[in-house]
Design a protein around this motif. Structure first.
Motif, short mmCIF file in Angstrom:
data_model
loop_
_atom_site.label_atom_id
_atom_site.label_comp_id
_atom_site.label_asym_id
_atom_site.label_seq_id
_atom_site.Cartn_x
_atom_site.Cartn_y
_atom_site.Cartn_z
N THR A 23 60.21 67.18 3.43
CA THR A 23 60.87 67.13 4.73
C THR A 23 59.98 66.36 5.69
O THR A 23 58.75 66.29 5.51
N ALA A 24 60.60 65.79 6.71
CA ALA A 24 59.85 65.12 7.77
C ALA A 24 59.66 66.09 8.93
O ALA A 24 60.53 66.92 9.19
N LYS A 25 58.53 65.98 9.61
CA LYS A 25 58.32 66.74 10.84
C LYS A 25 58.69 65.82 11.99
O LYS A 25 58.01 64.83 12.26
N ALA A 26 59.80 66.15 12.64
CA ALA A 26 60.32 65.30 13.72
C ALA A 26 59.84 65.83 15.06
O ALA A 26 60.01 67.01 15.37
N ALA A 27 59.24 64.95 15.86
CA ALA A 27 58.72 65.31 17.18
C ALA A 27 59.51 64.58 18.26
O ALA A 27 59.65 63.35 18.21
N VAL A 28 60.01 65.34 19.22
CA VAL A 28 60.75 64.79 20.36
C VAL A 28 60.15 65.35 21.64
O VAL A 28 59.32 66.26 21.61
N VAL A 29 60.60 64.81 22.78
CA VAL A 29 60.07 65.22 24.08
C VAL A 29 61.08 66.11 24.79
O VAL A 29 62.22 65.69 25.04
N ARG A 30 60.66 67.31 25.14
CA ARG A 30 61.54 68.22 25.85
C ARG A 30 61.65 67.83 27.32
O ARG A 30 60.92 66.97 27.82
N LYS A 31 62.56 68.49 28.02
CA LYS A 31 62.84 68.15 29.42
C LYS A 31 61.60 68.30 30.29
O LYS A 31 61.38 67.53 31.23
N ASP A 32 60.76 69.31 29.99
CA ASP A 32 59.55 69.54 30.80
C ASP A 32 58.37 68.68 30.34
O ASP A 32 57.26 68.82 30.84
N GLY A 33 58.61 67.78 29.38
CA GLY A 33 57.56 66.88 28.92
C GLY A 33 56.76 67.41 27.74
O GLY A 33 55.91 66.70 27.20
N SER A 34 56.99 68.64 27.33
CA SER A 34 56.25 69.22 26.21
C SER A 34 56.85 68.75 24.88
O SER A 34 58.03 68.40 24.81
N PRO A 35 56.05 68.74 23.81
CA PRO A 35 56.56 68.30 22.51
C PRO A 35 57.37 69.39 21.82
O PRO A 35 57.14 70.58 22.02
N HIS A 36 58.32 68.97 21.01
CA HIS A 36 59.12 69.88 20.19
C HIS A 36 59.13 69.30 18.78
O HIS A 36 59.55 68.17 18.57
N LEU A 63 66.95 64.09 22.44
CA LEU A 63 67.19 62.70 22.08
C LEU A 63 68.28 62.05 22.94
O LEU A 63 68.28 60.84 23.13
N GLN A 64 69.19 62.84 23.46
CA GLN A 64 70.18 62.29 24.39
C GLN A 64 69.54 61.92 25.72
O GLN A 64 69.99 61.01 26.41
N ARG A 65 68.48 62.62 26.05
CA ARG A 65 67.78 62.36 27.31
C ARG A 65 66.70 61.29 27.14
O ARG A 65 66.47 60.47 28.02
N ASP A 66 66.02 61.31 26.00
CA ASP A 66 64.91 60.38 25.73
C ASP A 66 64.96 60.05 24.24
O ASP A 66 64.75 60.93 23.40
N ASP A 67 65.24 58.79 23.90
CA ASP A 67 65.48 58.44 22.50
C ASP A 67 64.21 58.21 21.68
O ASP A 67 64.28 57.89 20.50
N ARG A 68 63.05 58.43 22.26
CA ARG A 68 61.81 58.26 21.49
C ARG A 68 61.63 59.41 20.50
O ARG A 68 61.92 60.56 20.80
N ILE A 69 61.13 59.06 19.31
CA ILE A 69 60.94 60.07 18.27
C ILE A 69 59.80 59.64 17.35
O ILE A 69 59.54 58.45 17.16
N ALA A 70 59.10 60.63 16.82
CA ALA A 70 58.08 60.39 15.80
C ALA A 70 58.37 61.29 14.61
O ALA A 70 58.79 62.45 14.79
N LEU A 71 58.17 60.77 13.41
CA LEU A 71 58.38 61.55 12.19
C LEU A 71 57.14 61.45 11.31
O LEU A 71 56.58 60.37 11.13
N LEU A 72 56.74 62.60 10.76
CA LEU A 72 55.54 62.65 9.93
C LEU A 72 55.86 63.26 8.57
O LEU A 72 56.53 64.28 8.48
N TRP A 73 55.35 62.61 7.52
CA TRP A 73 55.38 63.15 6.16
C TRP A 73 53.93 63.24 5.70
O TRP A 73 53.15 62.30 5.92
N VAL A 85 55.85 57.65 11.39
CA VAL A 85 56.80 56.63 11.87
C VAL A 85 57.14 56.91 13.32
O VAL A 85 57.46 58.06 13.67
N ARG A 86 57.06 55.90 14.15
CA ARG A 86 57.51 56.01 15.54
C ARG A 86 58.70 55.07 15.74
O ARG A 86 58.72 53.96 15.19
N GLY A 87 59.67 55.53 16.50
CA GLY A 87 60.84 54.69 16.72
C GLY A 87 61.75 55.26 17.78
O GLY A 87 61.38 56.15 18.55
N ARG A 88 62.96 54.72 17.81
CA ARG A 88 63.97 55.17 18.78
C ARG A 88 65.25 55.53 18.03
O ARG A 88 65.62 54.86 17.07
#
Length: 225
Positions: A23-36, A63-73, A85-88
Motif C-alpha cells: 500500500t502507499a502512504k498518502a499524505a495530504v494537507v488538512r484545512k488547518d495546515g496539518s498533515p493527514h 484534495l478538493q481544497r488543495d490538490d498537492r499530494i505525496a505518496l510513499l512506498w 512521489v510528489r504530485g497533484r
C-alpha cells in the motif's frame, strides 16, 4: 549528512507495482495546515498513479481544497528501500471509470477472481477516482548499507583511538555525545579542547586526543588560557 544510494533508472515503477503489492502512504494537507497520512491501494496507469476513495472523506475534502499530494512506498526489511512521489491530484466522479478502477485495484491486492466483488462493493454514489500527475520521484535503495566517510578517511562516529563519538557534533562546538564522555570546560575556553573522560582508552583528561576537536595548532587557530 548521509548520502543514500539512488535507485536505478525506472526501478521505482517496479517497486510500486511489486508483487505482493504494497500500500502507499498518502499524505495530504488538512484545512488547518496539518498533515493527514493514510494507507491506500494504488495502481500505476502509464505515468499516473490511480486510486479510489470517498469524496467526503478527510483526504477527499483535503484534495478538493488543495490538490498537492505525496505518496510513499517502503520496504521495511533490511537493508531498506523506498519510493517517494510528489504530485497533484485530479478527481473524477465518472461511474464507469470508478467501476473499472475499483475492480483493477481490488484484483491487484486480493486476487483477480475477486475483481467483480470489489467493483460492486466500492462503486458507491460518493466514490471518486483519484489520478496523481507525478511531479517528482525520489527513489533510494539499501539505506542501512550506506557508509559515510569524512574527507580524511575516518568514518563519522569514530574518534582517534577508535572510540565512538559524533565528530560532527564536536566540530559544531557543542558538548560531546555521552558515548564520548567529554564536555566543554567554561574556564578553558570554547576553542581550546573538549575534555575526555578519565581513564578512557587512548586519552587523558584535558588532552586534545579526547574527541578530535579542535584541529592541530596552526595559522588561524587561537587558544585561550
Amino acid at each position: 549528512m548521509p548520502t543514500y544510494r539512488d535507485a536505478p533508472e525506472g526501478w521505482w515503477r517496479e517497486f510500486i507495482m511489486a508483487d505482493p503489492p504494497r500500500t502507499a502512504k498518502a499524505a495530504v494537507v488538512r484545512k488547518d495546515g496539518s498533515p493527514h497520512v493514510v494507507p491506500v491501494g494504488v495502481i500505476l496507469d502509464g505515468d499516473e498513479i490511480v486510486y479510489t476513495m470517498q469524496k467526503d472523506s478527510i483526504k477527499g475534502k483535503a484534495l478538493q481544497r488543495d490538490d498537492r499530494i505525496a505518496l510513499l512506498w517502503d520496504d521495511e526489511r533490511p537493508p531498506f528501500s523506498f519510493v517517494l512521489v510528489r504530485g497533484r491530484a485530479t478527481l473524477s466522479e465518472d461511474v464507469e471509470e470508478l467501476r473499472h478502477w475499483t475492480a483493477r485495484i481490488g484484483g491487484r491486492y486480493h486476487g483477480k477472481e475477486r475483481e467483480q466483488e470489489f467493483s460492486d462493493r466500492f462503486t458507491i454514489p460518493n466514490g471518486v477516482v483519484v489520478r496523481v500527475k507525478i511531479e517528482k520521484v525520489v527513489a533510494r535503495v539499501d539505506l542501512s548499507d550506506t557508509v559515510n566517510v569524512e574527507q580524511w578517511g575516518r568514518p563519522f562516529g569514530v574518534a582517534p583511538g577508535g572510540r565512538a563519538v559524533s565528530r560532527r557534533t564536536c566540530r559544531r562546538r557543542r558538548s560531546c555525545v555521552p558515548s564520548c564522555g567529554g564536555r566543554r570546560s567554561p574556564s578553558s575556553g570554547l576553542r581550546r579542547w573538549h575534555r575526555s573522560s578519565p581513564g578512557s582508552a587512548g586519552s587523558r583528561a584535558g588532552s586534545r586526543r579526547g574527541c578530535g576537536w579542535p584541529p592541530r595548532a596552526g595559522p588561524g587557530v587561537r587558544r585561550r588560557g
